[in-house]
Design a protein around this motif. Structure first.
Motif, short mmCIF file in Angstrom:
data_model
loop_
_atom_site.label_atom_id
_atom_site.label_comp_id
_atom_site.label_asym_id
_atom_site.label_seq_id
_atom_site.Cartn_x
_atom_site.Cartn_y
_atom_site.Cartn_z
N ASN A 97 -5.96 6.29 -9.67
CA ASN A 97 -5.18 7.76 -9.58
C ASN A 97 -5.60 8.53 -8.49
N TYR A 171 -1.63 8.10 -3.50
CA TYR A 171 -0.53 8.69 -3.94
C TYR A 171 0.62 7.70 -3.48
N MET A 174 1.06 4.83 -5.30
CA MET A 174 1.92 5.32 -6.78
C MET A 174 3.17 4.98 -6.90
N GLU A 247 0.21 2.86 -13.12
CA GLU A 247 0.86 3.65 -11.88
C GLU A 247 2.34 4.17 -12.29
N TRP A 250 1.97 7.27 -13.89
CA TRP A 250 1.53 8.50 -13.06
C TRP A 250 2.56 9.09 -12.33
N ASP A 253 4.61 11.11 -14.62
CA ASP A 253 3.85 12.30 -14.47
C ASP A 253 3.97 13.30 -13.16
#
Length: 303
Positions: A97, A171, A174, A247, A250, A253
């Motif tokens: 993450n 990031y 992701m 992922e 995430w 999210d």
């Protein structure tokens, strides 16, 4: 260039082999001694622990961690930060993450250790084809270790990219995986619609192969689909149960946190959840409501 590799699972092992093939010296460690021995046969130096890896490297050291996201990453990174010295580099190439990577970079910086987070894509084909890397962290540390990234990248391109500060590499990876969820779901729905038109008796494999040549929807995912359909034309040997790596969650999210709509990625993630339910309560609720307000026929569990 000599570096340490901690974590010799399928991807970590393949990455190590690619580095060895390009002339890099690698000190390899994994709790699985057979994985270490296999790479030692291919030229790697064996290590019995992370501490042993560090002891075999000369400053400034570089250690690449390739372990699953979660507690094992946390404990491995913390252990290595304690072992490394100022000016050394620690790279996390797993699917961590990005917020955890930001925190780990701050922790490593207290000891003068540069922490790079590298989003790594390529899967089981990376050994032959190379890996697409997106790297975040200190730019000078990236530049210092660029020979490693260049070796791991595809031969016909750099295939690696410095994207920004700590956390940005993971990031970007992701979001990459979130896009992957949406693309896979679109292909899955399209091929299910093809198969459902039974009176046409469509050859899914032939259609998939045709779409790889000149079509606007051609992709490596479609190439892989062709391979799978050649082995099992209707995928009868597979279950429709689909896991998610985390992922995708995430990514959804992040869309909520940033108030940026991501309906396709969100729906694709939800479909993976649904794939794991054999007889979901939600479906029963729908049937019950239709029966309740309209007297529509329902199918009993015993039917």
């Amino acid at each position: 260039m000599k570096l340490g590799m901690v974590g010799l699972g399928r991807m970590g092992g393949n990455m190590t082999e690619r580095l060895l093939n390009d002339g890099h010296e690698v000190v390899a460690f994994d709790p699985d001694s057979t994985a270490v021995a296999s790479l030692a046969d291919k030229g790697a130096s064996s290590a019995t622990s992370p501490a042993d890896v560090v002891s075999q490297l000369e400053a400034p050291r570089t250690v690449w961690v390739m372990v699953p996201a979660g507690d094992i990453t946390e404990s491995t990174v913390n252990e290595l930060v304690e072992l490394l010295d100022e000016g050394d580099t620690l790279i996390d190439g797993g699917n961590s993450n990005y917020k955890e990577s930001q925190r780990r970079a701050e922790h490593a910086a207290l000891s003068g250790v540069d922490f790079l987070d590298s989003g790594t894509s390529g899967g089981v084909w990376g050994l032959a084809n190379g890996y697409c890397l997106t790297v975040g962290g200190n730019r000078s540390a990236y530049d210092r270790n660029r020979p490693i990234f260049k070796t791991l990248a595809p031969d016909d391109s750099d295939g690696n990219l410095y994207v920004g500060p700590s956390g940005s590499g993971h990031y970007v990876k992701m979001i990459h995986n979130g896009i992957e969820y949406g693309m896979m779901q679109a292909y899955a729905e399209g091929f299910e619609l093809l198969a459902a038109k039974e009176d046409f008796n469509l050859d899914l494999g032939a259609i998939a192969e045709n779409w790889t040549r000149g079509s606007v929807i051609r992709s490596w995912l479609l190439d892989l689909t062709v391979d799978e359909l050649e082995k099992d034309p209707r995928l009868d040997e597979l279950s429709s149960y689909v896991e998610d790596s985390g992922e995708g969650r995430w990514t959804v999210d992040a869309s909520v946190e940033l108030a940026v709509p991501a309906p396709v990625i969100t729906a694709a993630l939800q479909m993976r959840f649904r794939s794991r339910q054999g007889d979901p309560l939600g479906g029963k609720m729908l049937a019950a409501m239709r029966n309740g307000f309209g007297g529509h026929a329902v199918k009993k569990a015993s039917d």
